[in-house]
Scaffold this motif. Structure first.
Motif, PDB file in Angstrom:
ATOM      1  N   THR A  98       0.816  -1.221   0.000  1.00 40.71           N
ATOM      2  CA  THR A  98       0.000   0.000   0.000  1.00 40.71           C
ATOM      3  C   THR A  98       0.847   1.269   0.000  1.00 40.71           C
ATOM      4  O   THR A  98       0.378   2.312  -0.442  1.00 40.71           O
ATOM      5  CB  THR A  98      -0.988   0.013   1.191  1.00 40.71           C
ATOM      6  OG1 THR A  98      -0.316  -0.442   2.361  1.00 40.71           O
ATOM      7  CG2 THR A  98      -2.164  -0.894   0.911  1.00 40.71           C
ATOM      8  N   GLN A 348      -6.852   0.554  -6.051  1.00 37.96           N
ATOM      9  CA  GLN A 348      -7.983   1.424  -6.432  1.00 37.96           C
ATOM     10  C   GLN A 348      -7.569   2.858  -6.709  1.00 37.96           C
ATOM     11  O   GLN A 348      -8.108   3.491  -7.619  1.00 37.96           O
ATOM     12  CB  GLN A 348      -9.121   1.356  -5.417  1.00 37.96           C
ATOM     13  CG  GLN A 348      -8.763   1.673  -4.002  1.00 37.96           C
ATOM     14  CD  GLN A 348      -9.992   1.494  -3.094  1.00 37.96           C
ATOM     15  OE1 GLN A 348     -10.905   2.292  -3.101  1.00 37.96           O
ATOM     16  NE2 GLN A 348     -10.016   0.418  -2.326  1.00 37.96           N
ATOM     17  N   SER A 349      -6.591   3.375  -5.984  1.00 35.79           N
ATOM     18  CA  SER A 349      -6.176   4.758  -6.257  1.00 35.79           C
ATOM     19  C   SER A 349      -5.501   4.823  -7.631  1.00 35.79           C
ATOM     20  O   SER A 349      -5.674   5.786  -8.377  1.00 35.79           O
ATOM     21  CB  SER A 349      -5.230   5.255  -5.173  1.00 35.79           C
ATOM     22  OG  SER A 349      -4.114   4.396  -5.076  1.00 35.79           O
TER      23      SER A 349
ATOM     24  N   SER B  13      -6.509   3.442   1.012  1.00 37.22           N
ATOM     25  CA  SER B  13      -6.990   3.789  -0.325  1.00 37.22           C
ATOM     26  C   SER B  13      -6.672   5.230  -0.714  1.00 37.22           C
ATOM     27  O   SER B  13      -6.746   5.589  -1.886  1.00 37.22           O
ATOM     28  CB  SER B  13      -8.507   3.614  -0.382  1.00 37.22           C
ATOM     29  OG  SER B  13      -9.107   4.631   0.407  1.00 37.22           O
TER      30      SER B  13
END
Ligand code: HEM
Ligand code: SF4
Lengths: 396, 64
Positions: A98, A348-349, B13
């Motif tokens: 991440t 997703q980003s 995210s």
């Protein structure tokens, strides 16, 4: 579950970008439906937003179970992986990745993605119209981005594209071709990892090699190869298909495209809305439930394979007012196209950034863009897991 | 307005940073959310609520 007979799954979509007629009826009358898969196995289909959201966010359950009574969905399910699928080990692996997908990283990466998109438009325009937007734009862009992340040199992009295509379009290749591609890819990645051990470089893979996880452990070579392959499988075809579907949705009724031309600040919300609106999202997320689960729509007994229809959940009227309308300024838009919770999309980003860049570049470079065939004639992909369109012919 | 984040739930995210960059940031090492302030000024209320709403992990709680 209800008394109804099992229905066959996947359901047939009515048209390229229209949802199956059954969704609404199932949401209303049978939120936990009994379905029969192509393998003959039985499963429970969830179609309501609340049920889907609760189950996919539940940390106890993961996709791709190798449990003996889990329904067989695809060959990918049967493969052993050196990456943990559940619990703390899985979270440690995720949190190594991440770092590479933060908002700050995306801001740094964006100009590179823009340059790639500009290059692809130049090439597409040079080849003349009509063009297939999927083949000349949607397919290469995400794989170039993943090669960049993994530190794979530009000259190997074509080989990567070929391998990726083979892994995911199993039906279009012979078993021999698939096996060969698997073997070639694994050999390539193993060599690439070995080279990175000597000279790690400034990319995700080099970083995974030199950095210990939260428990002080390093990833094995097998786990590094599997991570590279995982990113390619998770991040290529999904994004390729979404680029094609997004453009088809926006061009199907050209007033949407014109609305964006008039107000390009709508790009962000427009991307989210096409993600929500996507009726061709593929098979759905599967969860193997090894203990009883209470959902608002019903109980899933232990031993159930549940299929969570993200596409149907995203059309749930109880969450999205006028759910059947494509509203480019919809906000809030709590669609769940990237999943939710501990297994939600790591990329997703990045996917959002790619989709935004594609849209911005096409709006700027090809304002006269239009579909080359009526939207109803766009052929859906025949694969099972990831939904998309085989071709998106365009003129400008 | 008081903001609370749950770092164990966060899935990195970055959606909150996009929505309200004066209130949320992400750790360099793993992208997990960090609060820049837990009592943001009222003029950021809309952005902060937006951040909580779009968080795919439901990791942000706003108390008015
Ligand atoms: C529009 C494009 C994309 C869509 C619709 C999408 C969708 C999803 C969904 C729904 C999941 C959750 C699966 C589950 O809960 O069982 C997922 C997981 C994942 N995605 Fe994506 N994705 C996209 C692009 C990407 C990209 C670009 C990358 C990275 C390069 C990526 C990497 C991953 C990874 C690594 C996972 C597994 C996460 C885990 O197991 O914890 N995805 N994706
Ligand atoms: S939006 Fe939620 S999951 Fe994403 S970084 Fe912020 S707190 Fe974490």
């Amino acid at each position: 579950m209800t008394e109804r007979d099992a229905i066959d799954y996947p359901l047939a979509p009515i048209a390229a970008i229209e949802p199956p007629a059954e969704w609404e009826e199932l949401r209303q009358q049978c939120p936990v439906a009994h379905v029969r898969l192509p393998s003959g196995d039985q499963a429970a289909l969830l179609t309501r937003y609340d049920d889907v959201r609760q189950l996919i966010a539940d940390p106890r359950f993961a996709r791709n179970s190798s449990e003996k009574d889990a329904a067989r969905i695809s060959m990918l399910d049967q493969q052993e992986s050196p990456i943990p699928r559940l619990g703390e080990g899985h979270q440690r692996w995720r949190r190594m990745l991440t770092k590479w997908f933060t908002a700050k990283r995306m801001a740094e990466l964006r100009p590179r993605i823009e340059a790639m998109a500009e290059q692809l438009v130049d090439e597409m325009v040079a080849q003349g119209q009509p063009a297939d937007l999927r083949a000349s734009f949607g397919f290469p862009l995400p794989v170039w981005v993943i090669c960049d992340l993994l530190g794979v040199p530009n000259e190997d992009r074509d080989r990567f594209s070929h391998w990726s295509d083979t892994f995911l379009s199993v039906s279009r290749y012979t078993q021999d071709e698939v096996d060969t591609a698997q073997a070639e890819f694994t050999t390539y990645m193993a060599g690439h990892v070995a080279a990175k051990r000597v000279a790690p470089g400034e990319d995700l893979l080099g970083d995974l090699i030199t950095r210990a996880d939260a428990a002080g452990e390093y990833l094995s070579d097998d786990a590094l190869v599997a991570t590279g392959k995982g990113l390619l499988i998770a991040g290529h075809e999904t994004t390729t298909n979404m680029i094609g579907k997004m453009m088809a949705m926006l061009l199907a009724d050209r007033t949407h495209w014109e609305q964006l031309l008039a107000d390009p600040t709508l790009v962000r919300t427009a991307v989210e809305e096409t993600l929500r609106y996507d009726a061709n999202a593929g098979f759905g997320l599967t969860r193997y439930v090894d203990e009883d689960v209470e959902l608002p729509g019903g109980t899933l007994p232990a031993g159930t394979t549940a299929i969570c229809s993200l596409g149907s959940a995203n059309r749930d009227e109880s969450v999205f007012p006028d759910a059947a309308d494509l509203d480019l300024s919809r906000s809030p838009n709590l669609h769940i196209s990237f999943g939710v919770g501990p297994h939600s999309c790591v990329g997703q980003s990045l996917a959002r950034t790619e989709l935004q860049v594609v849209l911005e570049v096409l709006l700027r470079r090809l304002p006269t863009l239009a579909l080359g065939v009526p939207v109803g004639e766009l052929p859906p992909v025949k694969g099972l897991l990831v939904g998309g369109l085989q071709k998106v012919p365009v003129v400008w | 307005m008081k903001v609370i984040v749950d770092q164990d739930k966060c899935v990195a995210s970055g959606q909150c940073v996009t929505a309200a960059m004066d209130v949320f940031d992400q750790r360099d090492e793993d992208g997990i959310v960090v609060l820049l302030t837990d009592t943001p000024p009222d003029e950021l209320a809309v952005d902060v609520h937006q951040a909580a709403a779009v968080c795919p992990a439901l990791a942000i709680v706003v108390e008015d």
